[in-house]
Scaffold this motif. Structure first.
Motif, short mmCIF file in Angstrom:
data_model
loop_
_atom_site.label_atom_id
_atom_site.label_comp_id
_atom_site.label_asym_id
_atom_site.label_seq_id
_atom_site.Cartn_x
_atom_site.Cartn_y
_atom_site.Cartn_z
N ARG A 92 -11.27 8.38 26.88
CA ARG A 92 -10.12 7.48 26.64
C ARG A 92 -10.34 6.67 25.82
O ARG A 92 -9.43 5.54 25.70
CB ARG A 92 -10.92 7.25 28.58
N GLY A 93 -11.33 6.66 25.24
CA GLY A 93 -10.81 6.18 23.85
C GLY A 93 -12.24 5.12 23.76
O GLY A 93 -12.04 4.43 22.85
N LEU A 94 -13.00 5.32 24.48
CA LEU A 94 -14.32 4.26 24.04
C LEU A 94 -15.25 5.21 23.45
O LEU A 94 -15.90 6.08 22.98
CB LEU A 94 -15.06 3.39 25.10
N ASP A 95 -16.15 4.10 21.78
CA ASP A 95 -16.45 4.69 21.16
C ASP A 95 -18.18 3.44 21.03
O ASP A 95 -17.61 2.79 20.41
CB ASP A 95 -16.15 4.01 19.52
N CYS A 96 -19.17 4.76 21.98
CA CYS A 96 -20.88 3.31 21.58
C CYS A 96 -21.21 3.21 20.56
O CYS A 96 -21.55 2.40 19.94
CB CYS A 96 -20.94 4.10 22.26
N LEU A 97 -21.01 3.84 19.12
CA LEU A 97 -20.80 4.11 17.52
C LEU A 97 -20.30 2.50 17.48
O LEU A 97 -20.92 2.02 16.85
CB LEU A 97 -21.33 5.17 17.05
N GLU A 98 -19.05 2.49 17.72
CA GLU A 98 -18.29 1.94 17.22
C GLU A 98 -18.98 0.06 17.48
O GLU A 98 -18.63 -1.08 16.92
CB GLU A 98 -16.73 2.32 16.89
N HIS A 99 -18.81 0.25 19.08
CA HIS A 99 -19.07 -0.32 19.79
C HIS A 99 -20.75 -1.19 19.31
O HIS A 99 -20.91 -2.69 18.95
CB HIS A 99 -19.39 -0.37 21.62
N ARG A 100 -21.47 -0.48 18.77
CA ARG A 100 -22.72 -1.14 18.73
C ARG A 100 -22.25 -1.77 16.60
O ARG A 100 -23.55 -2.29 16.27
CB ARG A 100 -23.41 0.62 17.53
N ARG A 101 -21.82 -1.21 15.36
CA ARG A 101 -21.42 -1.55 14.64
C ARG A 101 -20.78 -3.36 14.83
O ARG A 101 -21.02 -3.98 13.68
CB ARG A 101 -20.91 -0.50 13.79
N ARG A 102 -19.70 -2.97 15.33
CA ARG A 102 -18.67 -3.67 15.48
C ARG A 102 -18.61 -5.38 16.69
O ARG A 102 -17.98 -5.58 16.94
CB ARG A 102 -17.50 -3.68 15.25
N GLY A 103 -19.45 -4.71 17.48
CA GLY A 103 -19.14 -5.14 18.84
C GLY A 103 -19.86 -6.51 19.18
O GLY A 103 -20.46 -6.98 18.19
N VAL A 104 -20.11 -7.56 19.94
CA VAL A 104 -20.18 -8.66 20.84
C VAL A 104 -21.83 -8.74 21.43
O VAL A 104 -21.14 -7.43 21.82
CB VAL A 104 -19.57 -9.60 21.15
N PRO A 105 -22.89 -9.09 21.38
CA PRO A 105 -23.59 -8.73 22.33
C PRO A 105 -23.54 -9.56 23.04
O PRO A 105 -22.84 -9.97 23.21
CB PRO A 105 -25.36 -9.30 21.40
#
Length: 240
Positions: A92-105
């Motif tokens: 569905r488009g959720l990218d866990c690795l991209e979240h690790r790089r650019r997401g917020v804690p």
């Protein structure tokens, strides 16, 4: 967010999380007591990390806003998760690795929500979800800064009321009492002829928008403004 918090009349929440790993394999949830269902929910939410939080708001002057927060704390290489759930969210488009790089804690989101008072239990503000037990449980985990959930269902529901107020509603529970209404949020939205949200992927932000719009239509047209009997009843705990 502060402006919308001050003028909010309805706030919808949807949380994506890495599946379930405790207490459900091979079990008929309908055959379990509410306390056993809550024990399974607590075991999973305490053990797992949320991936994404979506919030949508309707204000007293007719405005709408939505946010989608990608969280950086989850590491698919190290943190427990259900593999099939991550694969489904990935499609569905959720990218866990991209979240690790650019997401917020998560702790940053916790501070932002506390400052904004968007979810403060203010009288006159309805909080809405769909199949809401897990979504609200993860939201409570975020708002508490990661504390374990209360030990029993009464403690959990009490914590929800203290944090979010008395007017908490579950679209799935409301839709279940509507004739010929399908299950699943996107199917409910289709039956109600809601336009898909303007989002690249149908994830937490879009889901919160659909839950908000579906609640307003069901409340105002299907139930003619009287949804008292659904107050505080969560699909997945009191109902399955």
């Amino acid at each position: 967010m502060g402006y919308f918090a001050a003028h909010a009349r309805c706030v919808a929440v949807k949380v994506h999380y890495p599946g379930v790993i405790h207490g459900v394999i091979g079990q008929d949830l309908g055959a379990l007591t509410a306390e056993k269902r809550y024990a399974a929910l607590k075991a999973n939410v305490d053990a797992l990390k949320p991936l994404q939080v979506g919030l949508a708001v309707a204000t007293d002057d007719g405005r709408f806003a939505a946010w989608e927060f990608n969280l950086s704390d989850f590491d698919p290489a190290a943190d427990p998760h259900a593999v099939q759930s991550l694969l489904h969210l990935g499609r569905r488009g959720l990218d866990c690795l991209e979240h690790r790089r650019r997401g917020v804690p998560v702790e940053e989101l916790t501070r932002a929500l506390r400052r904004s008072r968007l979810l403060s239990g203010r009288p006159g503000v309805s909080v809405v979800t769909h199949t809401g037990a897990y979504h609200l449980a993860y939201l409570m985990k975020v708002l508490s800064g990661g504390d374990p959930l209360p030990g029993d269902m009464a403690g959990f529901l009490g914590a929800v009321r203290r944090s979010l107020g008395e007017d908490v509603y579950d679209v799935a529970r409301m839709a279940a009492d509507c004739r010929d209404m399908p299950g699943g949020l996107e199917h409910i939205a289709g039956r109600l002829r809601l336009a898909p949200p303007l989002a690249l992927h149908p994830l937490a932000g879009a889901g919160s928008v659909l839950a908000l719009e579906a609640f307003i239509i069901l409340r105002d047209h299907q139930f003619r403004g009287d949804v008292t009997r659904y107050r505080g009843v969560l699909h997945g705990l009191q109902t399955v």
